[in-house]
Design a protein around this motif. Structure first.
Motif, PDB file in Angstrom:
ATOM      1  N   VAL A 262       0.842  -1.201   0.000  1.00  0.00           N
ATOM      2  CA  VAL A 262       0.000   0.000   0.000  1.00  0.00           C
ATOM      3  C   VAL A 262       0.875   1.249   0.000  1.00  0.00           C
ATOM      4  CG1 VAL A 262      -1.655   1.339   1.348  1.00  0.00           C
ATOM      5  CG2 VAL A 262      -1.972  -1.116   1.081  1.00  0.00           C
ATOM      6  N   ALA A 263       1.961   1.220   0.758  1.00  0.00           N
ATOM      7  CA  ALA A 263       2.870   2.367   0.795  1.00  0.00           C
ATOM      8  C   ALA A 263       3.458   2.646  -0.577  1.00  0.00           C
ATOM      9  CB  ALA A 263       3.991   2.114   1.811  1.00  0.00           C
ATOM     10  N   ALA A 264       3.840   1.598  -1.293  1.00  0.00           N
ATOM     11  CA  ALA A 264       4.420   1.766  -2.632  1.00  0.00           C
ATOM     12  C   ALA A 264       3.409   2.377  -3.594  1.00  0.00           C
ATOM     13  CB  ALA A 264       4.905   0.416  -3.160  1.00  0.00           C
ATOM     14  N   VAL A 265       2.181   1.875  -3.553  1.00  0.00           N
ATOM     15  CA  VAL A 265       1.145   2.389  -4.448  1.00  0.00           C
ATOM     16  C   VAL A 265       0.786   3.824  -4.082  1.00  0.00           C
ATOM     17  CG1 VAL A 265      -1.242   2.099  -5.206  1.00  0.00           C
ATOM     18  CG2 VAL A 265       0.215   0.087  -4.904  1.00  0.00           C
ATOM     19  N   ALA A 266       0.621   4.066  -2.783  1.00  0.00           N
ATOM     20  CA  ALA A 266       0.211   5.404  -2.341  1.00  0.00           C
ATOM     21  C   ALA A 266       1.269   6.446  -2.652  1.00  0.00           C
ATOM     22  CB  ALA A 266      -0.084   5.386  -0.837  1.00  0.00           C
ATOM     23  N   SER A 267       2.541   6.117  -2.443  1.00  0.00           N
ATOM     24  CA  SER A 267       3.594   7.109  -2.653  1.00  0.00           C
ATOM     25  C   SER A 267       3.699   7.502  -4.119  1.00  0.00           C
ATOM     26  CB  SER A 267       4.943   6.577  -2.152  1.00  0.00           C
ATOM     27  OG  SER A 267       5.371   5.460  -2.924  1.00  0.00           O
ATOM     28  N   ALA A 268       3.578   6.533  -5.015  1.00  0.00           N
ATOM     29  CA  ALA A 268       3.651   6.843  -6.447  1.00  0.00           C
ATOM     30  C   ALA A 268       2.455   7.679  -6.889  1.00  0.00           C
ATOM     31  CB  ALA A 268       3.723   5.551  -7.259  1.00  0.00           C
ATOM     32  N   THR A 269       1.296   7.395  -6.314  1.00  0.00           N
ATOM     33  CA  THR A 269       0.093   8.151  -6.675  1.00  0.00           C
ATOM     34  C   THR A 269       0.170   9.576  -6.144  1.00  0.00           C
ATOM     35  OG1 THR A 269      -1.186   6.087  -6.578  1.00  0.00           O
ATOM     36  CG2 THR A 269      -2.419   8.159  -6.571  1.00  0.00           C
ATOM     37  N   VAL A 270       0.588   9.717  -4.895  1.00  0.00           N
ATOM     38  CA  VAL A 270       0.697  11.052  -4.290  1.00  0.00           C
ATOM     39  C   VAL A 270       1.761  11.877  -5.001  1.00  0.00           C
ATOM     40  CG1 VAL A 270       1.328  12.298  -2.184  1.00  0.00           C
ATOM     41  CG2 VAL A 270      -0.183  10.327  -2.051  1.00  0.00           C
TER      42      VAL A 270
ATOM     43  N   GLU B 205       9.395  13.593  -6.515  1.00  0.00           N
ATOM     44  CA  GLU B 205      10.262  12.803  -5.643  1.00  0.00           C
ATOM     45  C   GLU B 205      10.140  13.247  -4.183  1.00  0.00           C
ATOM     46  OE1 GLU B 205      11.793  10.122  -6.319  1.00  0.00           O
ATOM     47  OE2 GLU B 205      11.442  10.169  -8.487  1.00  0.00           O
ATOM     48  N   THR B 206       9.950  14.525  -3.959  1.00  0.00           N
ATOM     49  CA  THR B 206       9.761  15.012  -2.594  1.00  0.00           C
ATOM     50  C   THR B 206       8.495  14.438  -1.983  1.00  0.00           C
ATOM     51  OG1 THR B 206      10.932  17.075  -3.050  1.00  0.00           O
ATOM     52  CG2 THR B 206       9.405  17.085  -1.188  1.00  0.00           C
ATOM     53  N   ALA B 207       7.398  14.479  -2.744  1.00  0.00           N
ATOM     54  CA  ALA B 207       6.137  13.955  -2.243  1.00  0.00           C
ATOM     55  C   ALA B 207       6.209  12.443  -2.026  1.00  0.00           C
ATOM     56  CB  ALA B 207       5.008  14.294  -3.210  1.00  0.00           C
ATOM     57  N   ALA B 208       6.821  11.726  -2.961  1.00  0.00           N
ATOM     58  CA  ALA B 208       6.939  10.273  -2.821  1.00  0.00           C
ATOM     59  C   ALA B 208       7.738   9.905  -1.579  1.00  0.00           C
ATOM     60  CB  ALA B 208       7.599   9.684  -4.065  1.00  0.00           C
ATOM     61  N   THR B 209       8.829  10.609  -1.352  1.00  0.00           N
ATOM     62  CA  THR B 209       9.673  10.317  -0.191  1.00  0.00           C
ATOM     63  C   THR B 209       8.933  10.605   1.106  1.00  0.00           C
ATOM     64  OG1 THR B 209      11.624  10.898  -1.499  1.00  0.00           O
ATOM     65  CG2 THR B 209      11.892  10.803   0.891  1.00  0.00           C
ATOM     66  N   ALA B 210       8.257  11.739   1.173  1.00  0.00           N
ATOM     67  CA  ALA B 210       7.515  12.093   2.382  1.00  0.00           C
ATOM     68  C   ALA B 210       6.408  11.078   2.648  1.00  0.00           C
ATOM     69  CB  ALA B 210       6.926  13.492   2.253  1.00  0.00           C
ATOM     70  N   ALA B 211       5.741  10.611   1.608  1.00  0.00           N
ATOM     71  CA  ALA B 211       4.673   9.625   1.781  1.00  0.00           C
ATOM     72  C   ALA B 211       5.237   8.310   2.350  1.00  0.00           C
ATOM     73  CB  ALA B 211       3.971   9.366   0.452  1.00  0.00           C
ATOM     74  N   LEU B 212       6.364   7.884   1.843  1.00  0.00           N
ATOM     75  CA  LEU B 212       6.972   6.643   2.334  1.00  0.00           C
ATOM     76  C   LEU B 212       7.420   6.781   3.788  1.00  0.00           C
ATOM     77  CD1 LEU B 212       9.019   5.529  -0.788  1.00  0.00           C
ATOM     78  CD2 LEU B 212       6.931   4.486   0.123  1.00  0.00           C
ATOM     79  N   VAL B 213       7.926   7.944   4.141  1.00  0.00           N
ATOM     80  CA  VAL B 213       8.327   8.161   5.536  1.00  0.00           C
ATOM     81  C   VAL B 213       7.119   8.055   6.463  1.00  0.00           C
ATOM     82  CG1 VAL B 213       9.193   9.895   7.158  1.00  0.00           C
ATOM     83  CG2 VAL B 213      10.373   9.531   4.994  1.00  0.00           C
ATOM     84  N   VAL B 214       6.001   8.653   6.058  1.00  0.00           N
ATOM     85  CA  VAL B 214       4.782   8.553   6.863  1.00  0.00           C
ATOM     86  C   VAL B 214       4.354   7.101   7.025  1.00  0.00           C
ATOM     87  CG1 VAL B 214       2.334   9.153   6.970  1.00  0.00           C
ATOM     88  CG2 VAL B 214       3.994  10.882   6.281  1.00  0.00           C
ATOM     89  N   TRP B 215       4.404   6.341   5.938  1.00  0.00           N
ATOM     90  CA  TRP B 215       3.989   4.940   6.004  1.00  0.00           C
ATOM     91  C   TRP B 215       4.935   4.098   6.837  1.00  0.00           C
ATOM     92  CZ3 TRP B 215      -0.376   2.550   5.246  1.00  0.00           C
ATOM     93  CH2 TRP B 215      -1.342   3.140   4.446  1.00  0.00           C
ATOM     94  N   SER B 216       6.168   4.528   6.992  1.00  0.00           N
ATOM     95  CA  SER B 216       7.134   3.740   7.767  1.00  0.00           C
ATOM     96  C   SER B 216       6.980   3.950   9.270  1.00  0.00           C
ATOM     97  CB  SER B 216       8.564   4.098   7.343  1.00  0.00           C
ATOM     98  OG  SER B 216       8.925   5.385   7.822  1.00  0.00           O
ATOM     99  N   LEU B 217       6.234   4.952   9.680  1.00  0.00           N
ATOM    100  CA  LEU B 217       6.128   5.283  11.099  1.00  0.00           C
ATOM    101  C   LEU B 217       5.072   4.414  11.785  1.00  0.00           C
ATOM    102  CD1 LEU B 217       6.221   9.175  10.821  1.00  0.00           C
ATOM    103  CD2 LEU B 217       8.117   7.619  11.272  1.00  0.00           C
ATOM    104  N   GLY B 218       5.309   4.132  13.043  1.00  0.00           N
ATOM    105  CA  GLY B 218       4.311   3.423  13.837  1.00  0.00           C
ATOM    106  C   GLY B 218       4.402   1.920  13.679  1.00  0.00           C
TER     107      GLY B 218
END
Length: 260
Positions: A144-152, A247-260
């Motif tokens: 889900v993180a991979a799909v969401a980051s590319a879309t965002v 790339e900025t948005a994709a990276t930030a999205a992946l960081v959010v998904w990695s938390l918790g």
């Protein structure tokens, strides 16, 4: 001029933002408007492809780290590295500290300077580390993180192409799409993507629904800050700036998904 159809927008989005074999018959601003509104759909296709390879490696026993590397590599391949190249060029332009005209000239050069190298290394390491953490926590969450980051990442382009954001140059992809998207259309697209991300994460649990919304909102906020800084420094957007935003948005999205 013939009326633009949704198919024209999809063709423009896939033809300009991916390497998928899609013919783009129209390059006018009407088609560009439809294309930038459809940009998240192109990101969805890229993200699904990336997640599919990552999951295949996981199920073959390759481990989270290798799956993460492959997942990060797929968007680079499916965009011919254009977004990463744009990130590097934008970093070089911003890091040069020179006036807009000189900075834009630096960004057009074919080589990559020290700021660009540093930006690429940090972004790719961050994306890989974040995806490794996400895959370690859950194969489904990593996908889900991979799909969401590319879309965002592509949604950030939709917002950057909104009315009122000027082009820094009179030519190039940045000039072709700058200001083509109505503000209301850009905001509506963001709401649709956020709602879809939340709905798609419902099966993972309520925490992941909230995280999905944050993984859209926070990356867009980061991209907006970069967009405003680039607009002040360069006088507008360029194709390189669009790549840096993605790339900025994709990276930030992946960081959010990695938390918790």
């Amino acid at each position: 001029m013939p009326r633009t159809s949704p198919l024209d927008g999809l063709r423009f989005a896939f033809g300009t933002l991916t390497v998928f074999p899609v013919r783009v018959p129209r390059w006018d601003r009407e088609a560009a408007r439809g294309g930038m509104l459809c940009a998240p759909a192109a990101g969805l296709a890229v993200g699904v492809s990336a997640a599919a390879l990552g999951l295949a490696l996981l199920f073959l026993g390759a481990g989270a780290a290798l799956a993460a590397v492959a997942t990060v590599a797929v968007p680079a391949v499916l965009t011919r590295g254009l977004h990463l190249d744009g990130l590097a060029d934008t970093a070089d332009g911003l890091g040069s500290g020179k006036p807009a005209e000189d900075a834009l000239r630096i960004m057009k050069q074919s080589d990559i300077g020290p700021f660009g190298v540093i930006a690429l290394v940090l972004v790719l390491l961050t994306q890989t580390a974040a995806l490794t953490r996400a895959y370690d926590a859950s194969w489904a969450g990593g996908a889900v993180a991979a799909v969401a980051s590319a879309t965002v990442a592509r949604l950030a382009l939709t917002l950057a192409a909104r009315a009122g954001v000027p082009a820094a140059r009179p030519e190039g992809l940045g000039a072709a799409v700058a200001g083509v998207v109505p503000v209301r259309g850009a905001l509506l697209t963001a709401v649709v993507v956020a709602g879809t991300a939340a709905a798609g994460s419902a099966a993972l649990g309520p925490y992941d629904v909230a995280r999905a919304v944050l993984a859209v909102a926070l990356p867009l906020a980061a991209a907006e800050l970069l967009l405003r800084h680039c607009t002040r420094r360069f006088g507008g957007v360029t194709g390189d700036v669009f790549g840096g935003l993605a790339e900025t948005a994709a990276t930030a999205a992946l960081v959010v998904w990695s938390l918790g």
